[in-house]
Scaffold this active site. Structure first.
Site, mmCIF file in Angstrom:
data_model
loop_
_atom_site.group_PDB
_atom_site.id
_atom_site.type_symbol
_atom_site.label_atom_id
_atom_site.label_comp_id
_atom_site.label_asym_id
_atom_site.label_seq_id
_atom_site.Cartn_x
_atom_site.Cartn_y
_atom_site.Cartn_z
ATOM 1 N N GLU A 104 -5.680 -20.643 -19.637
ATOM 2 C CA GLU A 104 -5.218 -19.298 -19.308
ATOM 3 C C GLU A 104 -3.801 -19.365 -18.740
ATOM 4 O O GLU A 104 -3.488 -20.217 -17.899
ATOM 5 C CB GLU A 104 -6.185 -18.694 -18.290
ATOM 6 N N LYS B 291 -7.074 -10.176 -21.562
ATOM 7 C CA LYS B 291 -8.252 -10.432 -20.728
ATOM 8 C C LYS B 291 -8.932 -9.108 -20.445
ATOM 9 O O LYS B 291 -8.299 -8.139 -20.012
ATOM 10 C CB LYS B 291 -7.824 -11.112 -19.427
ATOM 11 N N CYS C 246 -11.359 -16.601 -19.472
ATOM 12 C CA CYS C 246 -11.923 -16.927 -18.166
ATOM 13 C C CYS C 246 -13.060 -15.995 -17.727
ATOM 14 O O CYS C 246 -14.196 -16.168 -18.156
ATOM 15 C CB CYS C 246 -10.816 -16.968 -17.126
#
Length: 754
Positions: A67, A138, A194
């Site tokens: 990330e 994200k 994530c």
């Protein structure tokens, strides 16, 4: 990380049909962590490229970085600064330009500004052959405990169609995009970041239902005690539930340790199996490089009908997954472009073709394809030579290499067999002393030995004396004193009632009545001669069961069922209840070893069990002349090691002969390659040439197809292994009169010899 495999050209691949994993349903993937230069995207881009060049040389098709890998994750408020964001875009431009000469599809992390510059998204950017294939934001931003991401980033779960800037150009955000790679069949990539993995309904779950087979997770994820195992738990669960591969790369060295720490964990799971992982807390870059079996993923989904049922249940939510971008791994064709919702596909494809005249593939919206014709699109590029498979590959797929896992499997398998027999006896009056008795023939070989110790344990659990087990040995024309003695010694040692019935007089009489030459003493040892003995043994057992109020306990195993290595009808194909029919030959020896190791019987009994393990597998039906080698089952039908290998991959994975042969060559081609199961004797270890693999695969295929009629009438027996069973009421349903022509044709056309 350094390259360990030299790049090979198409000539090497053409000379060897087993040279490239890409010809056999695999894709090589890499989960990579690199030391980050915090807030220095230019340096980070060079570090990425250094690793990507090495991955290119190792024929990696997909490379996944952590990330925000181009800037670092732990920037706090610095991530809102214009100089950093400008530098991140420039670093992406560097990667995009360099990617034209690189094989891997590249997935990197970067913060990107919205078109109006008023919002910032935490993005995974997918790059290939000089093009941006997707920009995945994200979707779930943590703002709890140590996390504070909503301070800086806008959530991406509803950002479909939003535009972000990369190097002065605008690109659509694609939180619901799946990237397909037609020249690697089965490769459909989805990216999440994530925290997306940690929510109750992760984006990857819906993406899998929409068709994604490989999920990449770019993670920051600071490390605390226990978190590494939590990550693996979630990834393993996701890959198992979604029948997918899960590629995970976490941030590591170089991230700020002001308040947190980082371990740079990388790993890859496939359908719940860990394919590989790197060391944690590394100094310098690390990569988990493994080969993902796309055929397995597709076959599992096709077989598991509830997967598609779940897709129908969530059909409304899956409508978001409209944008399917395509790229070719082995040709430098440019991407046509993403199709925004509601736009005219043909117009957009035409416009993109004008801007990218080398394009050979179109973009896909839903299931509609728009193709741009070109010479490049019509030509299939050769696959590179990749060297051996990079994944755990077990010689004995029914037998775990790990000693602890093997012990666990043996514990479960043995108890499944015992509990199956306990339940059957209990249902027919065998749950009390003097009730229904187990009746079985013991030969001193592996299968009957194991069935006998299953019976002994079952009687113990029922509270009955082992003397109520009726064990018979029935020597024939070729029975050796060694095996007959083992049968008697073992039966006596465990406390079973034991008798010997010599079947030679009855066999001779039957052969004579039939007019067979052996009935008159001639040495004609054909299949009739053998089956007369095998049939009489079970004829006696069934009548003895009638006489003593018992049931015949079958001893035949899963491998024999697959090969049809049994006498049909009143023979070893038949019983009242089978205890071994779910256990392959290659596992039975380990079950007996486990019984010895666990001390389930006394030392005298264990000593006899060891003697049985040292005895060659033989039906002992044909007499041996002085100086001749005794009859050997494996000399007649081939090595059980290879046959069980073929059985597992046919039954559990649904593979055809060409892929089975490729995998067998990878697993069995070199004696020293890979691991051997615990307890496997050094003198029994061997390798097989491709010619031997081809020959015995041919035997397996012919016998498997021609003996279904025996399996269609198999007695009741519990399924033992997830690798499958051959009961017509369970895992396997197949016509008895079907032809094997298509499978034999594939062997002839696609399976190489030496």
């Amino acid at each position: 990380m350094s390259s360990s495999t030299e790049s090979a050209g198409p000539s090497a691949q053409a000379a060897d049909p087993h040279a490239s994993i890409y010809d056999h349903g695999f894709v090589r993937v890499a989960a990579v962590t690199v030391p980050v230069a915090l807030a220095d995207p230019a340096t980070n881009a060079e570090r990425h490229l250094e690793q990507l060049r090495a991955l290119h040389d190792e024929q990696v098709g997909l490379a996944v970085f952590p990330e925000l890998s181009l800037t670092g994750y732990s920037l706090d408020d610095l991530v809102l600064q214009e100089p950093l964001l400008d530098a991140a875009e420039a670093a992406l431009g560097t990667l995009i330009d360099a990617s034209r000469e690189l094989l891997p599809i590249i997935v990197v992390g970067a913060p990107l500004r919205s078109r109006d510059r008023a919002r910032l998204f935490n993005c995974a950017v997918v790059i290939h052959r000089g093009e941006v294939l997707a920009v995945a934001p994200k979707q779930n931003l943590p703002t709890y405990r140590e996390f504070y991401e909503r301070r800086w980033y806008a959530p991406g779960d509803d950002a479909d169609g939003e535009l972000v800037r990369i190097g002065g150009e605008e690109h659509l955000l694609t939180p619901h995009s799946i990237i397909t790679v037609p020249d690697v069949p089965g490769l459909r990539l989805f990216v999440e970041i994530c925290e997306d993995m940690w929510v109750p309904v992760p984006p990857s779950a819906q993406a899998a239902l929409a068709g994604a087979t490989v999920v990449a997770n770019l993670s920051g994820s600071p490390i605390t005690v226990g978190r590494a195992e939590d990550r693996k738990l979630l990834a393993r669960s996701a890959s198992a539930r979604c029948q997918s591969a899960y590629v995970y790369a976490a941030a590591g060295e170089g991230e700020s340790t002001t308040d947190l720490a980082w371990d740079g964990q990388t790993f890859v799971y496939e359908c719940g199996d860990l394919l590989g992982e790197s060391e944690r807390f590394p100094q310098g870059p690390r990569a988990t490089i493994v080969d993902v079996d796309l055929d397995r993923i597709v076959a599992e989904r096709r077989r598991q009908n509830t997967f598609d049922d779940n897709r129908r249940t969530h059909a409304a939510a899956l409508e978001d997954f409209e944008t399917w971008t395509e790229t070719s791994l082995f040709t430098p064709d440019a991407l046509i472009g993403d199709l925004p919702h509601g736009e005219d596909d043909d117009t957009l494809a035409h416009d993109a073709a004008q801007e990218a005249p080398l394009a050979g593939l179109g973009a896909v919206t839903g299931s509609d394809m728009t193709w741009i014709e070109s010479d490049a699109a019509d030509e299939e590029a050769p696959r590179p030579a990749t060297g051996p498979l990079r994944r755990p590959l077990h010689r004995f797929p029914f037998v775990p290499d790990d000693p602890a896992r093997l012990a666990q499997d043996c514990y479960e398998a043995y108890n499944i067999q015992v509990e199956g027999l306990v339940r059957r006896l209990s249902a027919i009056g065998g749950d009390r002393p003097g009730g229904t008795r187990p009746v079985l023939g013991v030969s001193g070989g592996l299968d009957s030995t194991h069935a006998l110790i299953v019976c002994a344990q079952a009687m113990d659990r029922l509270g009955r004396d082992r003397s109520e087990i009726l064990a018979y040995t029935m020597p024939g024309f070729a029975t050796t004193e060694h095996t007959r003695s083992n049968a008697e010694l073992l039966s006596t040692a465990i406390g079973a009632s034991f008798e010997t019935i010599d079947i030679r007089p009855a066999s001779t009489q039957m052969l004579k009545d039939m007019g067979h030459p052996a009935g008159s003493g001639e040495e004609v040892y054909d299949v009739t001669f053998e089956n007369v003995q095998a049939g009489l043994r079970y004829d006696y057992l069934f009548r003895l069961a009638n006489h003593h109020g018992g049931i015949v306990v079958g001893t035949g195993d899963l491998s024999e069922l697959a090969l049809g290595w049994s006498t049909y009808g009143v023979g070893d194909q038949m019983s009242h209840y089978g205890v071994n029919a779910g256990v392959p030959k290659t596992l039975i020896q380990h079950l007996i070893r486990w019984v010895i190791a666990e001390g389930l019987f006394d030392e005298a009994t264990s000593g006899i069990l060891r003697a049985v393990l040292d005895t060659e597998i033989s039906p002992e039906l044909v007499p041996t002349r002085p100086g001749e080698k005794a009859q050997s089952t494996e000399d007649s039908i081939g090595p059980y090691a290879l046959h069980d290998f073929s059985l597992y991959h046919l039954l559990r994975r649904g593979y055809g002969p060409a892929k089975i042969a490729y995998l067998a060559h990878q697993a069995w081609g070199e004696l020293e390659a890979g691991e051997w199961p615990a307890g496997y004797a050094d003198e029994d270890r061997r390798a097989y040439t491709r010619g031997e693999i081809r020959d015995w695969l041919t035997v397996f295929t012919r016998r498997f197809f021609s003996n279904q009629f025996k399996r269609s009438a198999v007695p009741n027996s519990p399924k033992v292994l997830s690798g499958g069973s051959l009961s017509p009421r369970g895992d396997w349903r197949m016509p008895s009169d079907v032809t094997s022509r298509a499978w034999m044709t594939e062997i002839e056309a696609e399976v190489p010899g030496d």
